[in-house]
Design a protein around this motif. Structure first.
Motif, PDB file in Angstrom:
ATOM      1  N   UNK A  59       0.831  -1.204   0.000  1.00 20.88           N
ATOM      2  CA  UNK A  59       0.000   0.000   0.000  1.00 20.88           C
ATOM      3  C   UNK A  59       0.864   1.251   0.000  1.00 20.88           C
ATOM      4  N   UNK A  60       1.912   1.254   0.806  1.00 22.41           N
ATOM      5  CA  UNK A  60       2.814   2.406   0.852  1.00 22.41           C
ATOM      6  C   UNK A  60       3.521   2.598  -0.484  1.00 22.41           C
ATOM      7  N   UNK A  61       3.952   1.509  -1.088  1.00 22.65           N
ATOM      8  CA  UNK A  61       4.609   1.588  -2.394  1.00 22.65           C
ATOM      9  C   UNK A  61       3.647   2.170  -3.426  1.00 22.65           C
ATOM     10  N   UNK A  62       2.438   1.682  -3.429  1.00 27.03           N
ATOM     11  CA  UNK A  62       1.446   2.156  -4.394  1.00 27.03           C
ATOM     12  C   UNK A  62       1.150   3.634  -4.178  1.00 27.03           C
ATOM     13  N   UNK A  63       1.050   4.055  -2.945  1.00 26.79           N
ATOM     14  CA  UNK A  63       0.819   5.477  -2.671  1.00 26.79           C
ATOM     15  C   UNK A  63       1.981   6.324  -3.193  1.00 26.79           C
ATOM     16  N   UNK A  64       3.197   5.830  -3.052  1.00 26.32           N
ATOM     17  CA  UNK A  64       4.354   6.545  -3.589  1.00 26.32           C
ATOM     18  C   UNK A  64       4.309   6.609  -5.112  1.00 26.32           C
ATOM     19  N   UNK A  65       3.912   5.509  -5.742  1.00 24.17           N
ATOM     20  CA  UNK A  65       3.813   5.468  -7.203  1.00 24.17           C
ATOM     21  C   UNK A  65       2.822   6.518  -7.695  1.00 24.17           C
ATOM     22  N   UNK A  66       1.726   6.689  -6.980  1.00 22.13           N
ATOM     23  CA  UNK A  66       0.720   7.666  -7.375  1.00 22.13           C
ATOM     24  C   UNK A  66       1.283   9.084  -7.399  1.00 22.13           C
ATOM     25  N   UNK A  67       2.316   9.347  -6.599  1.00 23.96           N
ATOM     26  CA  UNK A  67       2.896  10.682  -6.515  1.00 23.96           C
ATOM     27  C   UNK A  67       3.960  10.949  -7.583  1.00 23.96           C
ATOM     28  N   UNK A  68       4.373   9.907  -8.289  1.00 22.96           N
ATOM     29  CA  UNK A  68       5.416  10.058  -9.306  1.00 22.96           C
ATOM     30  C   UNK A  68       4.898  10.781 -10.538  1.00 22.96           C
ATOM     31  N   UNK A  69       5.800  11.457 -11.267  1.00 23.94           N
ATOM     32  CA  UNK A  69       5.408  12.015 -12.564  1.00 23.94           C
ATOM     33  C   UNK A  69       5.033  10.882 -13.514  1.00 23.94           C
TER      34      UNK A  69
ATOM     35  N   UNK B  82      -8.768  -0.940  -7.520  1.00 21.12           N
ATOM     36  CA  UNK B  82      -7.721  -1.443  -8.409  1.00 21.12           C
ATOM     37  C   UNK B  82      -6.478  -1.835  -7.617  1.00 21.12           C
ATOM     38  N   UNK B  83      -6.147  -1.046  -6.608  1.00 18.73           N
ATOM     39  CA  UNK B  83      -5.007  -1.367  -5.754  1.00 18.73           C
ATOM     40  C   UNK B  83      -5.205  -2.718  -5.085  1.00 18.73           C
ATOM     41  N   UNK B  84      -6.395  -2.949  -4.563  1.00 18.88           N
ATOM     42  CA  UNK B  84      -6.691  -4.237  -3.924  1.00 18.88           C
ATOM     43  C   UNK B  84      -6.564  -5.385  -4.918  1.00 18.88           C
ATOM     44  N   UNK B  85      -7.036  -5.164  -6.134  1.00 14.62           N
ATOM     45  CA  UNK B  85      -6.967  -6.199  -7.159  1.00 14.62           C
ATOM     46  C   UNK B  85      -5.511  -6.531  -7.514  1.00 14.62           C
ATOM     47  N   UNK B  86      -4.685  -5.506  -7.620  1.00 12.62           N
ATOM     48  CA  UNK B  86      -3.250  -5.712  -7.894  1.00 12.62           C
ATOM     49  C   UNK B  86      -2.608  -6.465  -6.732  1.00 12.62           C
ATOM     50  N   UNK B  87      -2.922  -6.060  -5.511  1.00 10.08           N
ATOM     51  CA  UNK B  87      -2.339  -6.717  -4.340  1.00 10.08           C
ATOM     52  C   UNK B  87      -2.753  -8.176  -4.270  1.00 10.08           C
ATOM     53  N   UNK B  88      -4.018  -8.478  -4.582  1.00  9.66           N
ATOM     54  CA  UNK B  88      -4.457  -9.883  -4.591  1.00  9.66           C
ATOM     55  C   UNK B  88      -3.648 -10.676  -5.606  1.00  9.66           C
TER      56      UNK B  88
ATOM     57  N   UNK C 288      -4.326  -3.025 -15.074  1.00 15.39           N
ATOM     58  CA  UNK C 288      -4.804  -2.594 -13.752  1.00 15.39           C
ATOM     59  C   UNK C 288      -3.942  -1.465 -13.210  1.00 15.39           C
ATOM     60  N   UNK C 289      -2.623  -1.595 -13.335  1.00 17.02           N
ATOM     61  CA  UNK C 289      -1.708  -0.566 -12.847  1.00 17.02           C
ATOM     62  C   UNK C 289      -1.931   0.745 -13.609  1.00 17.02           C
ATOM     63  N   UNK C 290      -2.084   0.669 -14.915  1.00 16.64           N
ATOM     64  CA  UNK C 290      -2.311   1.867 -15.718  1.00 16.64           C
ATOM     65  C   UNK C 290      -3.602   2.568 -15.288  1.00 16.64           C
ATOM     66  N   UNK C 291      -4.668   1.769 -15.145  1.00 11.56           N
ATOM     67  CA  UNK C 291      -5.948   2.347 -14.743  1.00 11.56           C
ATOM     68  C   UNK C 291      -5.866   2.963 -13.351  1.00 11.56           C
ATOM     69  N   UNK C 292      -5.120   2.325 -12.452  1.00 12.39           N
ATOM     70  CA  UNK C 292      -5.011   2.834 -11.093  1.00 12.39           C
ATOM     71  C   UNK C 292      -4.350   4.213 -11.072  1.00 12.39           C
ATOM     72  N   UNK C 293      -3.265   4.392 -11.818  1.00 12.04           N
ATOM     73  CA  UNK C 293      -2.572   5.672 -11.775  1.00 12.04           C
ATOM     74  C   UNK C 293      -3.297   6.752 -12.579  1.00 12.04           C
ATOM     75  N   UNK C 294      -4.165   6.364 -13.497  1.00 12.02           N
ATOM     76  CA  UNK C 294      -4.860   7.350 -14.324  1.00 12.02           C
ATOM     77  C   UNK C 294      -6.213   7.793 -13.766  1.00 12.02           C
ATOM     78  N   UNK C 295      -6.786   7.007 -12.856  1.00 14.67           N
ATOM     79  CA  UNK C 295      -8.118   7.356 -12.367  1.00 14.67           C
ATOM     80  C   UNK C 295      -8.071   8.562 -11.436  1.00 14.67           C
ATOM     81  N   UNK C 296      -9.133   9.333 -11.468  1.00 11.24           N
ATOM     82  CA  UNK C 296      -9.308  10.451 -10.540  1.00 11.24           C
ATOM     83  C   UNK C 296     -10.276  10.097  -9.418  1.00 11.24           C
TER      84      UNK C 296
END
Length: 80
Positions: free
Chosen positions: A4-14, A65-71, A49-57
């Protein structure tokens, strides 16, 4: 560090850096047998899934999507 922490960091990346992370996840999926929703999760599915997660508002959609990736990575269980 949790997924979860990694994913939150990814969301902040350019966007270009997010794309590198997505590509890494795609390559990693090729090397591992992932399981999501009781069936193997194909590398293409993981990348999508990863693409959709970072693109969604929509925060709820991003969480889903994060939960689905983690599963996929943890074989059906989340370890947030």
């Amino acid at each position: 560090m949790t997924a979860t922490a990694v994913i939150e960091e990814i969301k902040q990346l350019p966007r270009p850096e997010q794309s590198r992370v997505i590509q890494f996840a795609f390559e990693l999926a090729r090397k591992r047998q992932l399981s999501g929703n009781g069936r193997p999760l194909a590398p293409e599915e993981l990348g999508e899934l990863a693409r959709r997660m970072v693109e969604t508002n929509d925060p709820a959609e991003a969480d889903r999507l994060q939960e689905e990736i983690m599963r996929g990575f943890y074989g059906g269980e989340t370890h947030a």
